[in-house]
Scaffold this motif. Structure first.
Motif, PDB file in Angstrom:
ATOM      1  N   TYR A  69      38.685  22.671  42.002  1.00 32.56           N
ATOM      2  CA  TYR A  69      38.166  21.404  42.487  1.00 32.56           C
ATOM      3  C   TYR A  69      36.749  21.211  41.969  1.00 32.56           C
ATOM      4  CZ  TYR A  69      42.071  20.766  45.666  1.00 32.56           C
ATOM      5  OH  TYR A  69      43.311  20.588  46.174  1.00 32.56           O
ATOM      6  N   TYR A  70      36.289  19.979  41.906  1.00 29.45           N
ATOM      7  CA  TYR A  70      34.949  19.660  41.401  1.00 29.45           C
ATOM      8  C   TYR A  70      33.874  20.075  42.406  1.00 29.45           C
ATOM      9  CZ  TYR A  70      30.861  16.939  40.140  1.00 29.45           C
ATOM     10  OH  TYR A  70      29.590  16.561  39.828  1.00 29.45           O
ATOM     11  N   VAL A  71      32.839  20.727  41.898  1.00 33.86           N
ATOM     12  CA  VAL A  71      31.666  21.091  42.683  1.00 33.86           C
ATOM     13  C   VAL A  71      30.441  20.734  41.847  1.00 33.86           C
ATOM     14  CG1 VAL A  71      30.363  22.995  43.697  1.00 33.86           C
ATOM     15  CG2 VAL A  71      32.837  22.977  43.857  1.00 33.86           C
ATOM     16  N   PRO A  72      29.520  19.921  42.368  1.00 33.70           N
ATOM     17  CA  PRO A  72      28.323  19.589  41.590  1.00 33.70           C
ATOM     18  C   PRO A  72      27.318  20.742  41.599  1.00 33.70           C
ATOM     19  CG  PRO A  72      28.241  18.511  43.725  1.00 33.70           C
ATOM     20  CD  PRO A  72      29.584  19.197  43.633  1.00 33.70           C
ATOM     21  N   GLY A  73      26.440  20.763  40.617  1.00 33.94           N
ATOM     22  CA  GLY A  73      25.330  21.700  40.599  1.00 33.94           C
ATOM     23  C   GLY A  73      25.578  23.019  39.907  1.00 33.94           C
ATOM     24  N   ILE A  74      26.669  23.171  39.196  1.00 35.70           N
ATOM     25  CA  ILE A  74      26.921  24.411  38.477  1.00 35.70           C
ATOM     26  C   ILE A  74      26.289  24.289  37.095  1.00 35.70           C
ATOM     27  CG2 ILE A  74      28.680  25.916  37.502  1.00 35.70           C
ATOM     28  CD1 ILE A  74      30.453  25.064  39.848  1.00 35.70           C
ATOM     29  N   ASP A  75      25.407  25.233  36.785  1.00 36.16           N
ATOM     30  CA  ASP A  75      24.684  25.229  35.513  1.00 36.16           C
ATOM     31  C   ASP A  75      25.205  26.366  34.642  1.00 36.16           C
ATOM     32  OD1 ASP A  75      22.917  25.141  33.403  1.00 36.16           O
ATOM     33  OD2 ASP A  75      21.110  25.245  34.646  1.00 36.16           O
ATOM     34  N   LYS A  76      25.823  26.032  33.525  1.00 32.32           N
ATOM     35  CA  LYS A  76      26.425  27.075  32.683  1.00 32.32           C
ATOM     36  C   LYS A  76      25.374  27.950  32.015  1.00 32.32           C
ATOM     37  CE  LYS A  76      26.960  24.652  28.346  1.00 32.32           C
ATOM     38  NZ  LYS A  76      27.821  24.501  27.220  1.00 32.32           N
ATOM     39  N   GLN A  77      24.119  27.504  31.957  1.00 28.82           N
ATOM     40  CA  GLN A  77      23.051  28.320  31.385  1.00 28.82           C
ATOM     41  C   GLN A  77      22.600  29.413  32.352  1.00 28.82           C
ATOM     42  OE1 GLN A  77      22.249  27.862  28.264  1.00 28.82           O
ATOM     43  NE2 GLN A  77      23.504  26.031  28.095  1.00 28.82           N
ATOM     44  N   ILE A  78      22.750  29.184  33.651  1.00 32.94           N
ATOM     45  CA  ILE A  78      22.263  30.107  34.675  1.00 32.94           C
ATOM     46  C   ILE A  78      23.394  30.893  35.318  1.00 32.94           C
ATOM     47  CG2 ILE A  78      21.075  30.256  36.895  1.00 32.94           C
ATOM     48  CD1 ILE A  78      19.582  27.682  36.097  1.00 32.94           C
ATOM     49  N   HIS A  79      24.474  30.217  35.661  1.00 32.85           N
ATOM     50  CA  HIS A  79      25.548  30.832  36.429  1.00 32.85           C
ATOM     51  C   HIS A  79      26.523  31.617  35.555  1.00 32.85           C
ATOM     52  CE1 HIS A  79      24.433  27.577  39.368  1.00 32.85           C
ATOM     53  NE2 HIS A  79      24.383  28.675  40.107  1.00 32.85           N
ATOM     54  N   LYS A  80      27.136  32.614  36.173  1.00 31.66           N
ATOM     55  CA  LYS A  80      28.243  33.371  35.598  1.00 31.66           C
ATOM     56  C   LYS A  80      29.408  33.257  36.573  1.00 31.66           C
ATOM     57  CE  LYS A  80      25.687  35.339  32.357  1.00 31.66           C
ATOM     58  NZ  LYS A  80      25.724  34.882  31.001  1.00 31.66           N
ATOM     59  N   ALA A  81      30.615  33.466  36.088  1.00 32.28           N
ATOM     60  CA  ALA A  81      31.812  33.433  36.932  1.00 32.28           C
ATOM     61  C   ALA A  81      32.369  34.842  37.054  1.00 32.28           C
ATOM     62  CB  ALA A  81      32.852  32.503  36.318  1.00 32.28           C
ATOM     63  N   VAL A  82      32.871  35.178  38.248  1.00 34.90           N
ATOM     64  CA  VAL A  82      33.460  36.495  38.485  1.00 34.90           C
ATOM     65  C   VAL A  82      34.876  36.305  39.005  1.00 34.90           C
ATOM     66  CG1 VAL A  82      33.329  38.633  39.808  1.00 34.90           C
ATOM     67  CG2 VAL A  82      31.237  37.572  38.961  1.00 34.90           C
ATOM     68  N   ILE A  83      35.833  36.943  38.312  1.00 35.27           N
ATOM     69  CA  ILE A  83      37.234  36.933  38.718  1.00 35.27           C
ATOM     70  C   ILE A  83      37.724  38.374  38.668  1.00 35.27           C
ATOM     71  CG2 ILE A  83      39.562  36.129  38.167  1.00 35.27           C
ATOM     72  CD1 ILE A  83      38.273  33.709  36.777  1.00 35.27           C
ATOM     73  N   ASN A  84      38.219  38.876  39.791  1.00 38.30           N
ATOM     74  CA  ASN A  84      38.789  40.228  39.889  1.00 38.30           C
ATOM     75  C   ASN A  84      37.854  41.315  39.359  1.00 38.30           C
ATOM     76  OD1 ASN A  84      41.161  39.141  40.948  1.00 38.30           O
ATOM     77  ND2 ASN A  84      42.042  38.875  38.916  1.00 38.30           N
TER      78      ASN A  84
END
Length: 115
Positions: A69-84
Protein backbone atom coordinates in the motif's frame (compact mmCIF):
# COMPACT_ATOMS: atom_id res chain seq x y z
CA UNK A 1 -18.41 -2.47 -11.08
CA UNK A 2 -16.83 -4.75 -8.52
CA UNK A 3 -13.88 -3.50 -6.50
CA UNK A 4 -11.04 -5.90 -5.96
CA UNK A 5 -9.78 -5.99 -2.39
CA UNK A 6 -6.02 -6.48 -2.23
CA UNK A 7 -4.66 -8.47 0.67
CA UNK A 8 -0.89 -8.53 0.89
CA UNK A 9 -0.03 -11.94 2.29
CA UNK A 10 3.52 -12.77 1.11
CA UNK A 11 5.30 -11.17 4.07
CA UNK A 12 6.28 -8.07 6.01
CA UNK A 13 8.65 -5.41 4.68
CA UNK A 14 10.26 -3.27 7.38
CA UNK A 15 11.96 -0.03 6.36
CA UNK A 16 14.29 2.40 8.10
CA UNK A 17 17.98 3.16 8.41
CA UNK A 18 20.76 0.61 8.88
CA UNK A 19 23.21 1.09 11.76
CA UNK A 20 26.46 -0.84 12.28
CA UNK A 21 26.64 -2.77 15.57
CA UNK A 22 30.01 -2.89 17.34
CA UNK A 23 31.29 -4.73 20.40
CA UNK A 24 33.24 -3.24 23.33
CA UNK A 25 36.47 -3.47 21.27
CA UNK A 26 34.88 -1.39 18.46
CA UNK A 27 34.84 -4.41 16.13
CA UNK A 28 31.94 -4.70 13.73
CA UNK A 29 29.59 -7.49 14.80
CA UNK A 30 26.65 -6.89 12.47
CA UNK A 31 23.92 -4.48 11.47
CA UNK A 32 20.63 -3.43 12.97
CA UNK A 33 17.58 -1.66 11.58
CA UNK A 34 16.33 1.57 13.09
CA UNK A 35 12.77 0.89 11.98
CA UNK A 36 10.62 3.72 10.62
CA UNK A 37 7.66 1.47 9.79
CA UNK A 38 6.47 -1.76 8.24
CA UNK A 39 4.17 -2.81 5.41
CA UNK A 40 2.65 -6.09 4.27
CA UNK A 41 3.63 -6.98 0.70
CA UNK A 42 3.20 -9.31 -2.27
CA UNK A 43 6.05 -10.42 -4.52
CA UNK A 44 5.79 -9.29 -8.14
CA UNK A 45 7.61 -10.42 -11.25
CA UNK A 46 10.09 -7.97 -12.77
CA UNK A 47 8.96 -7.30 -16.32
CA UNK A 48 11.26 -6.74 -19.29
CA UNK A 49 10.27 -3.05 -19.24
CA UNK A 50 11.57 -2.82 -15.66
CA UNK A 51 15.04 -4.14 -16.52
CA UNK A 52 16.46 -0.67 -17.29
CA UNK A 53 16.11 0.18 -13.59
CA UNK A 54 18.67 -2.52 -12.78
CA UNK A 55 21.17 -1.76 -15.53
CA UNK A 56 23.82 -0.74 -12.98
CA UNK A 57 25.72 -4.04 -13.38
CA UNK A 58 24.67 -5.56 -10.06
CA UNK A 59 23.87 -9.24 -9.56
CA UNK A 60 20.57 -9.87 -11.31
CA UNK A 61 19.65 -12.74 -8.96
CA UNK A 62 19.38 -10.39 -5.98
CA UNK A 63 16.81 -8.07 -7.53
CA UNK A 64 13.32 -8.06 -6.11
CA UNK A 65 10.02 -6.33 -6.84
CA UNK A 66 7.27 -6.11 -4.23
CA UNK A 67 3.91 -4.33 -4.03
CA UNK A 68 2.59 -2.57 -0.91
CA UNK A 69 0.00 0.00 0.00
CA UNK A 70 1.11 3.62 -0.52
CA UNK A 71 2.91 5.33 2.35
CA UNK A 72 4.24 8.90 1.98
CA UNK A 73 7.66 9.97 3.22
CA UNK A 74 9.85 7.06 2.16
CA UNK A 75 13.21 8.34 0.93
CA UNK A 76 15.19 5.85 -1.15
CA UNK A 77 18.42 7.76 -0.42
CA UNK A 78 18.04 7.27 3.36
CA UNK A 79 15.86 4.22 3.93
CA UNK A 80 16.64 0.54 3.45
CA UNK A 81 14.13 -2.32 3.28
CA UNK A 82 14.38 -5.51 5.36
CA UNK A 83 12.66 -8.76 4.39
CA UNK A 84 13.33 -12.01 6.29
CA UNK A 85 16.58 -10.74 7.83
CA UNK A 86 18.03 -9.55 4.51
CA UNK A 87 18.39 -5.84 3.90
CA UNK A 88 17.91 -4.28 0.51
CA UNK A 89 18.77 -0.98 -1.13
CA UNK A 90 15.70 0.75 -2.54
CA UNK A 91 16.52 1.31 -6.21
CA UNK A 92 13.19 2.79 -7.23
CA UNK A 93 9.63 3.25 -5.96
CA UNK A 94 6.86 3.35 -8.57
CA UNK A 95 3.42 4.62 -7.56
CA UNK A 96 0.23 3.25 -9.07
CA UNK A 97 -1.92 5.64 -11.06
CA UNK A 98 -4.51 5.85 -8.29
CA UNK A 99 -1.78 6.52 -5.67
CA UNK A 100 -2.98 3.67 -3.46
CA UNK A 101 -0.19 1.17 -4.11
CA UNK A 102 3.60 1.25 -4.43
CA UNK A 103 5.97 -1.01 -6.32
CA UNK A 104 9.38 -1.32 -4.64
CA UNK A 105 12.41 -2.28 -6.74
CA UNK A 106 15.04 -3.67 -4.37
CA UNK A 107 18.65 -4.87 -4.63
CA UNK A 108 20.07 -7.11 -1.91
CA UNK A 109 22.85 -5.50 0.12
CA UNK A 110 23.45 -7.98 2.92
CA UNK A 111 22.16 -9.82 5.95
CA UNK A 112 21.42 -8.30 9.35
CA UNK A 113 23.67 -9.63 12.17
CA UNK A 114 26.28 -10.86 9.68
CA UNK A 115 29.92 -9.84 9.93
Amino acid sequence: MKRRLTNYTDGVLRYGTIKTKRNEFKEKIGFELNESGFLFFDYKQIRQQDENIFSSGKDQSSNLKVETYYVPGIDKQIHKAVINGNYYEIEYIDLSTDRKHMFWYLTKEGVLNEV
